[in-house]
Design a protein around this motif. Sequence first.
Motif, short mmCIF file in Angstrom:
data_model
loop_
_atom_site.label_atom_id
_atom_site.label_comp_id
_atom_site.label_asym_id
_atom_site.label_seq_id
_atom_site.Cartn_x
_atom_site.Cartn_y
_atom_site.Cartn_z
N ILE A 93 13.21 57.33 47.77
CA ILE A 93 14.58 57.04 47.31
C ILE A 93 15.40 56.62 48.54
N PRO A 94 16.09 55.50 48.47
CA PRO A 94 16.92 55.12 49.62
C PRO A 94 18.21 55.95 49.69
N LEU A 95 18.81 55.94 50.87
CA LEU A 95 19.98 56.80 51.13
C LEU A 95 21.10 55.98 51.79
N ILE A 96 22.33 56.24 51.34
CA ILE A 96 23.51 55.73 52.05
C ILE A 96 24.26 56.94 52.58
N HIS A 97 24.62 56.87 53.86
CA HIS A 97 25.30 58.00 54.52
C HIS A 97 26.46 57.44 55.34
N TYR A 98 27.47 58.28 55.58
CA TYR A 98 28.64 57.83 56.35
C TYR A 98 28.77 58.62 57.64
N SER A 99 29.05 57.91 58.71
CA SER A 99 29.29 58.57 60.00
C SER A 99 30.68 58.16 60.50
N ALA A 142 17.45 53.99 55.09
CA ALA A 142 18.82 54.52 54.97
C ALA A 142 19.81 53.57 55.64
N LEU A 143 20.93 53.37 54.98
CA LEU A 143 22.04 52.65 55.61
C LEU A 143 23.07 53.70 56.02
N ILE A 144 23.42 53.68 57.29
CA ILE A 144 24.43 54.62 57.80
C ILE A 144 25.66 53.80 58.18
N PHE A 145 26.75 54.05 57.48
CA PHE A 145 27.97 53.30 57.75
C PHE A 145 28.91 54.16 58.60
N ARG A 146 29.23 53.66 59.78
CA ARG A 146 30.21 54.38 60.62
C ARG A 146 31.61 53.93 60.24
N LEU A 147 32.43 54.88 59.78
CA LEU A 147 33.79 54.61 59.34
C LEU A 147 34.78 55.08 60.42
N ALA A 148 36.06 54.80 60.20
CA ALA A 148 37.06 55.28 61.15
C ALA A 148 38.39 55.48 60.46
N TRP A 149 39.13 56.47 60.88
CA TRP A 149 40.53 56.69 60.48
C TRP A 149 40.71 56.47 58.98
N LEU A 150 39.90 57.17 58.21
CA LEU A 150 39.87 56.99 56.76
C LEU A 150 41.12 57.58 56.09
N TYR A 151 41.66 56.88 55.11
CA TYR A 151 42.81 57.41 54.38
C TYR A 151 42.74 56.97 52.93
N SER A 152 43.51 57.68 52.10
CA SER A 152 43.71 57.26 50.71
C SER A 152 44.95 58.02 50.26
N MET A 153 45.39 57.80 49.03
CA MET A 153 46.56 58.52 48.54
C MET A 153 46.18 59.92 48.06
N ARG A 154 44.90 60.22 48.05
CA ARG A 154 44.43 61.57 47.76
C ARG A 154 43.96 62.18 49.07
N GLY A 155 43.86 63.49 49.08
CA GLY A 155 43.25 64.11 50.25
C GLY A 155 44.23 64.24 51.40
N ASN A 156 43.73 64.78 52.47
CA ASN A 156 44.57 65.14 53.59
C ASN A 156 44.36 64.15 54.73
N SER A 157 44.97 62.98 54.61
CA SER A 157 44.78 61.96 55.65
C SER A 157 46.07 61.79 56.43
N PHE A 158 46.03 60.99 57.49
CA PHE A 158 47.24 60.70 58.27
C PHE A 158 48.32 60.11 57.36
N VAL A 159 47.93 59.28 56.41
CA VAL A 159 48.91 58.62 55.53
C VAL A 159 49.62 59.66 54.66
N THR A 160 48.86 60.53 54.01
CA THR A 160 49.52 61.52 53.12
C THR A 160 50.35 62.51 53.95
N LYS A 161 49.86 62.83 55.14
CA LYS A 161 50.64 63.74 56.00
C LYS A 161 51.94 63.08 56.44
N PHE A 162 51.85 61.82 56.86
CA PHE A 162 53.05 61.13 57.34
C PHE A 162 54.09 61.01 56.22
#
Length: 294
Positions: A93-99, A142-162
């Motif tokens: 089974i292939p895998l997608i993971h985030y770093s 496996a594909l490993i995607f390195r992300l950065a400074w993730l935000y959305s209107m849900r969750g505890n991100s810099f955007v929702t905090k600001f």
Amino acid sequence: MKILLIGEKGQLAWELIRTLMPVGEVVSVDYPQFDISDKTQIADTVKAVAPDIVINASAYTNVDLAETEKEKAMAINADGPGWLAAACASKKIPLIHYSTDFVFDGTKKTPYVETDQPNPINVYGLSKWRGEQSIQQETGSALIFRLAWLYSMRGNSFVTKFLEWAKKYETIRIVDDQIGNPTWARFVAEATAAILSQAIIAEKPLYNWFAERNGIYHLTSGGEASRYDWAKRILDFFPQNENFIINEILTAKTIEFYTPALRPPFSVLNCDRIVKSFNTSVTHWENQLRLCLQ
Ligand SMILES: NC(=O)c1ccc[n+]([C@@H]2O[C@H](COP(=O)([O-])OP(=O)(O)OC[C@H]3O[C@@H](n4cnc5c(N)ncnc54)[C@H](OP(=O)(O)O)[C@@H]3O)[C@@H](O)[C@H]2O)c1
């Protein structure tokens, strides 16, 4: 197409659930019902669900707390992903993971490419780097995607905090000496779905398609911003500002605010590899932010 999504309640997982709906049946699990640091539970879940692909959006993401909860961070971000990769490999089974961009120390002056040597400066970054390594030891699909400074209107991100701070304070001081790529979780979810769709329509087994592309890819917004630039744009783009009392954002330096974990000063990622490999496009951080806030 059955997709096992690990980490259903996180900000990225939320976007993945809605974005992957037309791609396949999404079976999502999260802590405490499913614990990625439990090797037996991983094997049992992969066997019971029998997915065509596994996507791991779970993680220990509290960067500061990780300094004192090293064992827990390592179990969730390093050991668990390795066990998950092994369970996937045993069933082809292939895998997608985030770093994360935090695998780097931030001393480079130009955007990091995938071949740059990681050198994490905090426990979270180290745990995520170990996770990348343990996955690569266990599977070749496996594909490993390195992300950065993730935000959305849900969750505890810099955007929702600001947005919360803007209702409480007239003046806010934000650092201008941390530079990165503010990246909308929905963009990551849609890029993931687009890449998965390419795999599904390819005329070969999913596992082989992934194996041919096995590796690490940087996946962020385009351009670069300091946290101060990011804050200014949140204020510019947010339409419902009747409750804001903020009237100025001042620049500050990282050294003025104590945090248990160090942050890399410059962690901009170069996304050329993912763009070339999957013919995806990387949109500028301001465009992503405007869409998210509006
Ligand atoms: N947030 C960022 O700025 C950022 C930047 C770069 C990369 N990333 C990476 O992007 C990915 C998604 O991040 P995110 O911001 O969406 O994270 P998130 O909102 O913190 O979501 C992570 C999810 O994982 C769950 N989880 C924690 N421990 C678990 C366990 N033992 N077993 C199963 N699930 C567990 C969490 O549940 P609880 O809430 O109950 O703990 C939560 O639902 C992660 O790999 C992260 O490292 C994030």
